[in-house]
Write a protein that holds these residues in place. Structure first.
Motif, PDB file in Angstrom:
ATOM      1  N   ASP A 191      36.098  45.956  21.818  1.00 36.22           N
ATOM      2  CA  ASP A 191      34.871  45.397  21.247  1.00 36.22           C
ATOM      3  C   ASP A 191      33.729  45.371  22.248  1.00 36.22           C
ATOM      4  N   ARG A 192      34.019  45.440  23.524  1.00 34.28           N
ATOM      5  CA  ARG A 192      32.968  45.430  24.547  1.00 34.28           C
ATOM      6  C   ARG A 192      32.134  46.712  24.516  1.00 34.28           C
ATOM      7  N   ARG A 193      32.718  47.804  24.070  1.00 35.75           N
ATOM      8  CA  ARG A 193      31.991  49.069  23.905  1.00 35.75           C
ATOM      9  C   ARG A 193      31.270  49.506  25.193  1.00 35.75           C
ATOM     10  N   VAL A 194      32.027  49.484  26.294  1.00 40.89           N
ATOM     11  CA  VAL A 194      31.535  49.974  27.586  1.00 40.89           C
ATOM     12  C   VAL A 194      32.464  51.086  28.057  1.00 40.89           C
ATOM     13  N   ALA A 216      34.187  51.611  30.836  1.00 44.11           N
ATOM     14  CA  ALA A 216      35.398  51.228  31.564  1.00 44.11           C
ATOM     15  C   ALA A 216      35.421  49.719  31.753  1.00 44.11           C
ATOM     16  N   VAL A 217      36.539  49.088  31.387  1.00 44.40           N
ATOM     17  CA  VAL A 217      36.628  47.627  31.474  1.00 44.40           C
ATOM     18  C   VAL A 217      38.080  47.207  31.649  1.00 44.40           C
ATOM     19  N   VAL A 218      38.284  46.106  32.378  1.00 44.94           N
ATOM     20  CA  VAL A 218      39.622  45.530  32.549  1.00 44.94           C
ATOM     21  C   VAL A 218      39.561  44.038  32.274  1.00 44.94           C
ATOM     22  N   PRO A 219      40.693  43.428  31.910  1.00 45.77           N
ATOM     23  CA  PRO A 219      40.772  41.968  31.864  1.00 45.77           C
ATOM     24  C   PRO A 219      40.969  41.416  33.267  1.00 45.77           C
ATOM     25  N   ASP A 250      35.557  32.226  42.753  1.00 45.64           N
ATOM     26  CA  ASP A 250      34.339  31.436  42.523  1.00 45.64           C
ATOM     27  C   ASP A 250      33.142  32.305  42.160  1.00 45.64           C
ATOM     28  N   ASP A 251      33.212  33.595  42.435  1.00 49.42           N
ATOM     29  CA  ASP A 251      32.096  34.492  42.120  1.00 49.42           C
ATOM     30  C   ASP A 251      32.197  35.078  40.717  1.00 49.42           C
ATOM     31  N   TYR A 252      33.284  34.800  40.010  1.00 45.40           N
ATOM     32  CA  TYR A 252      33.406  35.277  38.633  1.00 45.40           C
ATOM     33  C   TYR A 252      32.505  34.439  37.726  1.00 45.40           C
ATOM     34  N   PRO A 253      31.756  35.050  36.825  1.00 44.73           N
ATOM     35  CA  PRO A 253      30.944  34.263  35.890  1.00 44.73           C
ATOM     36  C   PRO A 253      31.829  33.498  34.909  1.00 44.73           C
ATOM     37  N   ALA A 254      31.239  32.484  34.273  1.00 41.05           N
ATOM     38  CA  ALA A 254      31.994  31.648  33.346  1.00 41.05           C
ATOM     39  C   ALA A 254      32.413  32.399  32.098  1.00 41.05           C
ATOM     40  N   THR A 255      31.671  33.429  31.748  1.00 41.97           N
ATOM     41  CA  THR A 255      31.985  34.196  30.554  1.00 41.97           C
ATOM     42  C   THR A 255      31.302  35.551  30.633  1.00 41.97           C
ATOM     43  N   GLY A 256      31.722  36.479  29.799  1.00 47.29           N
ATOM     44  CA  GLY A 256      31.062  37.781  29.710  1.00 47.29           C
ATOM     45  C   GLY A 256      31.592  38.816  30.673  1.00 47.29           C
ATOM     46  N   LEU A 257      30.829  39.899  30.810  1.00 48.23           N
ATOM     47  CA  LEU A 257      31.212  41.023  31.653  1.00 48.23           C
ATOM     48  C   LEU A 257      30.675  40.859  33.069  1.00 48.23           C
ATOM     49  N   MET A 258      31.464  41.304  34.041  1.00 48.65           N
ATOM     50  CA  MET A 258      31.055  41.310  35.440  1.00 48.65           C
ATOM     51  C   MET A 258      31.150  42.730  35.969  1.00 48.65           C
ATOM     52  N   ARG A 259      30.058  43.268  36.463  1.00 44.46           N
ATOM     53  CA  ARG A 259      30.048  44.626  37.016  1.00 44.46           C
ATOM     54  C   ARG A 259      30.721  44.604  38.385  1.00 44.46           C
ATOM     55  N   VAL A 260      31.640  45.530  38.622  1.00 43.16           N
ATOM     56  CA  VAL A 260      32.384  45.588  39.880  1.00 43.16           C
ATOM     57  C   VAL A 260      32.438  47.030  40.366  1.00 43.16           C
ATOM     58  N   ASP A 261      32.905  47.202  41.610  1.00 41.74           N
ATOM     59  CA  ASP A 261      33.010  48.542  42.191  1.00 41.74           C
ATOM     60  C   ASP A 261      34.388  49.163  41.980  1.00 41.74           C
ATOM     61  N   ALA A 262      35.419  48.332  41.936  1.00 42.46           N
ATOM     62  CA  ALA A 262      36.779  48.872  41.795  1.00 42.46           C
ATOM     63  C   ALA A 262      37.696  47.796  41.234  1.00 42.46           C
ATOM     64  N   VAL A 263      38.788  48.257  40.621  1.00 41.66           N
ATOM     65  CA  VAL A 263      39.771  47.347  40.034  1.00 41.66           C
ATOM     66  C   VAL A 263      41.158  47.965  40.163  1.00 41.66           C
ATOM     67  N   GLY A 264      42.175  47.137  39.953  1.00 42.91           N
ATOM     68  CA  GLY A 264      43.506  47.676  39.751  1.00 42.91           C
ATOM     69  C   GLY A 264      43.581  48.315  38.381  1.00 42.91           C
ATOM     70  N   VAL A 299      34.664  43.934  34.578  1.00 42.57           N
ATOM     71  CA  VAL A 299      35.758  43.008  34.287  1.00 42.57           C
ATOM     72  C   VAL A 299      35.301  42.131  33.133  1.00 42.57           C
ATOM     73  N   ASP A 300      36.143  42.010  32.106  1.00 45.71           N
ATOM     74  CA  ASP A 300      35.875  41.109  30.999  1.00 45.71           C
ATOM     75  C   ASP A 300      36.438  39.742  31.384  1.00 45.71           C
ATOM     76  N   THR A 301      35.559  38.812  31.765  1.00 45.73           N
ATOM     77  CA  THR A 301      36.017  37.520  32.268  1.00 45.73           C
ATOM     78  C   THR A 301      36.501  36.590  31.160  1.00 45.73           C
ATOM     79  N   ASP A 302      36.437  37.046  29.915  1.00 42.38           N
ATOM     80  CA  ASP A 302      36.967  36.263  28.798  1.00 42.38           C
ATOM     81  C   ASP A 302      38.394  36.657  28.436  1.00 42.38           C
ATOM     82  N   GLN A 303      38.910  37.711  29.073  1.00 44.93           N
ATOM     83  CA  GLN A 303      40.260  38.197  28.794  1.00 44.93           C
ATOM     84  C   GLN A 303      41.066  38.231  30.086  1.00 44.93           C
ATOM     85  N   SER A 304      42.355  37.964  29.981  1.00 42.82           N
ATOM     86  CA  SER A 304      43.204  38.012  31.160  1.00 42.82           C
ATOM     87  C   SER A 304      44.582  38.531  30.784  1.00 42.82           C
ATOM     88  N   ILE A 305      45.275  39.056  31.781  1.00 45.74           N
ATOM     89  CA  ILE A 305      46.671  39.470  31.622  1.00 45.74           C
ATOM     90  C   ILE A 305      47.484  38.841  32.740  1.00 45.74           C
TER      91      ILE A 305
END
Length: 221
Positions: free
Chosen positions: A87-90, A92-95, A126-140, A188-194
């Motif tokens: 649903d984010r329609r971006v 590349a995104v991860v939880p 502490d740098d993660y926003p409370a909600t929404g998408l966070m732009r990052v450089d790399a992820v697992g 990173v979708d800060t509203d979703q986690s695994i």
């Protein structure tokens, strides 16, 4: 998997060294919601890069498939997480996901641009926003949702081993660097986690005459 109407189909890539090691993962997989006509690509073998690349190639052979979702078999997740990422329609995104050994930081990274070796540092919680998408450089790569356009822009092989350091895998960080250089945004979708399933040993130890239990985590990548 449970098919639901609506949305574009895609391929769930599972780069498992064995068919399934973790019971929690198997239970999550059987109850997860996916768009109709989606499929699973099992990558069986010890080379995680080969396993993922094989699944991507399989997806690209199907013109009706529009995405790849990479999920390791040492994770747990809610049934609707994939649909919410879609649903984010971006591109590349991860939880949100944590490492499976101390200090349990997130597996989202900021590139140290002033470092000639191109190192990355974990982004503090502490740098993660409370909600929404966070732009990052790399992820697992666990839970990484990639749209077809990303995989058609970056040439094969998408995942490559030992490109960051000679004695580390880091195929996911290297692929994210390819995306960064191609100008493809990663979130990173800060509203979703695994969940990340960890192996630990419980040790009853006597301290000052009192027996207490401590946890010793297995030092695996």
């Amino acid at each position: 998997m449970i098919p639901v109407t609506g949305g574009s189909p895609g391929t769930l890539v599972i780069p498992a060294p064995e068919f399934s090691r973790i019971t929690a993962f198997t239970m999550a997989l059987t109850s997860m919601l996916v768009p109709e006509k989606s499929q699973i690509s099992w990558g069986i073998g010890m080379n995680v890069a080969t396993n993922i690349n094989g699944g991507i190639r399989e997806m690209l052979k199907r013109p009706d498939h529009h995405w790849v979702w990479i999920m390791g078999d040492d994770h747990d997740f809610e049934p609707e997480v994939l649909l919410k990422l879609l649903d984010r329609r971006v591109p590349a995104v991860v939880p949100i996901c944590a490492t499976r050994k101390p200090p349990f930081h997130g597996v989202a990274y900021q590139r140290l641009h002033d470092n000639p070796e191109g190192k990355w540092r974990p982004i503090p919680w502490d740098d993660y926003p409370a909600t929404g998408l966070m732009r990052v450089d790399a992820v697992g790569s666990a839970g990484l949702l990639l749209q077809r356009s990303v995989l058609e822009t970056i040439p094969a092989p998408w995942m490559e081993l030992a490109k960051v350091e000679a004695e580390t895998l880091s195929e996911d960080l290297w692929f994210c660097e390819k995306m960064r250089l191609a100008g493809i945004p990663l979130y990173v979708d800060t509203d979703q986690s695994i969940g990340h399933v960890s192996l630990c040993t419980l040790w009853p130890r006597r301290e000052a005459g009192i027996i207490r239990t401590s946890l010793e985590f297995q030092h695996t990548p």
